[in-house]
Motif scaffolding. Structure first.
Motif, short mmCIF file in Angstrom:
data_model
loop_
_atom_site.label_atom_id
_atom_site.label_comp_id
_atom_site.label_asym_id
_atom_site.label_seq_id
_atom_site.Cartn_x
_atom_site.Cartn_y
_atom_site.Cartn_z
N ARG A 1 -9.40 4.07 -2.65
CA ARG A 1 -8.14 4.78 -2.38
C ARG A 1 -6.96 3.81 -2.39
O ARG A 1 -5.89 4.12 -2.92
CB ARG A 1 -8.23 5.49 -1.03
N VAL A 2 -7.16 2.63 -1.77
CA VAL A 2 -6.08 1.65 -1.73
C VAL A 2 -5.71 1.21 -3.14
O VAL A 2 -4.53 1.11 -3.49
CB VAL A 2 -6.49 0.43 -0.87
N ALA A 3 -6.71 0.94 -3.97
CA ALA A 3 -6.45 0.50 -5.34
C ALA A 3 -5.69 1.57 -6.13
O ALA A 3 -4.77 1.25 -6.90
CB ALA A 3 -7.77 0.17 -6.04
N ALA A 4 -6.06 2.83 -5.94
CA ALA A 4 -5.41 3.92 -6.69
C ALA A 4 -3.98 4.16 -6.23
O ALA A 4 -3.09 4.44 -7.04
CB ALA A 4 -6.22 5.20 -6.55
N PHE B 1 -4.26 -4.49 5.21
CA PHE B 1 -4.96 -4.76 6.46
C PHE B 1 -6.17 -3.84 6.61
O PHE B 1 -7.26 -4.29 7.00
CB PHE B 1 -4.02 -4.58 7.65
N LEU B 2 -6.00 -2.57 6.28
CA LEU B 2 -7.11 -1.61 6.38
C LEU B 2 -8.24 -2.02 5.45
O LEU B 2 -9.42 -1.93 5.81
CB LEU B 2 -6.62 -0.20 6.02
N ARG B 3 -7.88 -2.45 4.27
CA ARG B 3 -8.88 -2.85 3.27
C ARG B 3 -9.67 -4.07 3.73
O ARG B 3 -10.88 -4.14 3.55
CB ARG B 3 -8.19 -3.14 1.95
N GLU B 4 -8.97 -5.03 4.35
CA GLU B 4 -9.61 -6.28 4.76
C GLU B 4 -10.28 -6.18 6.13
O GLU B 4 -11.20 -6.95 6.42
CB GLU B 4 -8.57 -7.41 4.78
N HIS B 5 -9.81 -5.28 6.98
CA HIS B 5 -10.35 -5.20 8.35
C HIS B 5 -10.69 -3.74 8.72
O HIS B 5 -10.18 -3.21 9.72
CB HIS B 5 -9.33 -5.74 9.35
N PRO B 6 -11.55 -3.08 7.97
CA PRO B 6 -11.85 -1.67 8.26
C PRO B 6 -12.48 -1.46 9.63
O PRO B 6 -12.31 -0.41 10.24
CB PRO B 6 -12.82 -1.28 7.13
N GLY C 1 0.04 -0.66 14.00
CA GLY C 1 1.42 -0.99 13.63
C GLY C 1 1.79 -2.39 14.10
O GLY C 1 2.43 -3.16 13.38
N VAL C 2 1.36 -2.73 15.33
CA VAL C 2 1.63 -4.07 15.86
C VAL C 2 0.86 -5.12 15.06
O VAL C 2 1.41 -6.17 14.69
CB VAL C 2 1.23 -4.14 17.35
N LEU C 3 -0.40 -4.85 14.76
CA LEU C 3 -1.22 -5.81 14.02
C LEU C 3 -0.69 -6.07 12.62
O LEU C 3 -0.87 -7.17 12.07
CB LEU C 3 -2.66 -5.29 13.93
N THR C 4 -0.04 -5.08 12.03
CA THR C 4 0.47 -5.22 10.65
C THR C 4 1.96 -5.54 10.60
O THR C 4 2.52 -5.69 9.52
CB THR C 4 0.20 -3.94 9.85
N GLY C 5 2.61 -5.63 11.78
CA GLY C 5 4.04 -5.89 11.80
C GLY C 5 4.86 -4.75 11.25
O GLY C 5 5.96 -4.95 10.73
N THR C 6 4.33 -3.51 11.40
CA THR C 6 5.06 -2.34 10.91
C THR C 6 5.30 -1.40 12.10
O THR C 6 5.83 -1.82 13.11
CB THR C 6 4.29 -1.64 9.78
N SER C 7 4.92 -0.15 11.99
CA SER C 7 5.10 0.82 13.07
C SER C 7 4.01 1.87 12.99
O SER C 7 3.31 1.99 11.97
CB SER C 7 6.47 1.50 12.97
N ASP C 8 3.87 2.66 14.06
CA ASP C 8 2.87 3.72 14.05
C ASP C 8 3.19 4.76 12.98
O ASP C 8 2.29 5.30 12.33
CB ASP C 8 2.75 4.37 15.42
#
Length: 299
Positions: free
Chosen positions: A15-18, A33-38, A50-57
């Protein structure tokens, strides 16, 4: 490959690749992050990711939907379903223990939040037409045979108990190996088999389905992950979602499905169910006085 072309059960990496070329930069950070740390997905909230990726919920939720999931909860349970087939039970337990560490209050919050999520996702995934079809199969059955292995055996026993109390003859088995054939010998075309198989495809499940097919008995499968593998070999598949974090066990979603089935069967049986309930109450009267607070309770 376009996202719309990916099958519903496609793995996260596919899904990530597509979707990658169409993701915004912040969404790409989440997707990577999801791809590397499922393994982190099942134990985290959208805010924590969101915190782990430096983004938001909000970005995490948007990313989940951009990857073709119903939302963040759908993403969590799809990833957990995939990991359940890849990780050893001991590894999953170690991961749960590590992620659940904290105060008693935090542990209680996680377990009950997880339970609510499982129930919500089970209801979202459970199709009304499939549920109605399962009830239609149960009603005319001469006998219902329910099977489950391990903890699911308890739910198989519970289903048999509920159906018997409604006047529908039922039995259960959790037998494995050489003990199972004894439970299969009485099976006939007038019976219905209900199999509780959350994620693992045991040899016993295949033997039951093969024999049910041989004698002409329809099979109702209650599962989280085995629909794609067994769906074309059973009459009806009902989805009962597993916990994404493992904080609650595999039986919770199935338990809710059983209660719903029992209520639906009772409403269809009408007087037959009421007469059986009255008989049960009368028989209990031999052991409890009429003024007992437990008299007539459904226990």
């Amino acid at each position: 490959m376009e996202l719309a072309e990916i099958p519903e059960g496609a793995p996260l990496q596919q899904r990530v690749a597509a979707a990658w070329p169409r993701l915004a930069p912040a969404e790409q950070k989440v997707a990577a992050f999801l791809r590397e740390h499922p393994q982190e997905v099942g134990f985290s909230s959208a805010g924590e990711l969101g915190v782990l990726t430096g983004t938001s919920d909000a970005t995490v939720v948007r990313t989940a939907k951009a990857l073709g999931y119903s939302g963040f909860t759908g993403l969590k349970h799809a990833v957990a379903r995939s990991l359940a087939t890849l990780m050893r039970p001991s590894a999953r337990l170690r991961s749960r223990v590590e992620h659940m560490a904290g105060s008693t209050e935090e542990l209680l919050d996680r377990v009950f939040e997880d339970a609510a999520e499982v129930i919500h996702e089970t209801r979202r995934s459970l199709r009304a037409d499939a549920f109605a079809a399962a009830v239609e199969r149960l009603l005319p059955a001469k006998e219902v045979m329910a099977f489950g292995a391990g903890p699911s055996g308890i739910i198989a026993e519970y289903l048999a108990l509920r159906l018997n109390r409604l006047g529908l003859k039922a039995r259960h088995t959790a037998d494995m190996g050489f003990g199972l054939p004894d439970a299969l010998v009485p099976l006939s075309a007038d019976d219905v088999v209900v199999i509780f198989a959350p994620a693992r495809l045991f040899k016993e499940i295949e033997v039951i389905i093969d024999h049910a097919e041989e004698v002409g008995a329809p099979v109702v499968l209650i599962t989280d992950a085995l629909g794609p593998a067994l769906g074309d070999r059973v009459a009806v598949t009902l989805l009962a979602t597993l916990s994404a974090s493992g904080a609650t066990r595999e039986t919770l979603g199935s338990l809710a499905v059983v209660d719903a089935l029992a209520l639906a069967v009772a409403s269809q049986l009408g007087e037959r169910a009421l007469e059986t309930s009255e008989l049960l109450t009368r028989l209990r009267g031999h052991f409890l006085p009429l003024n007992s607070p437990h008299y007539g309770r459904d226990e």
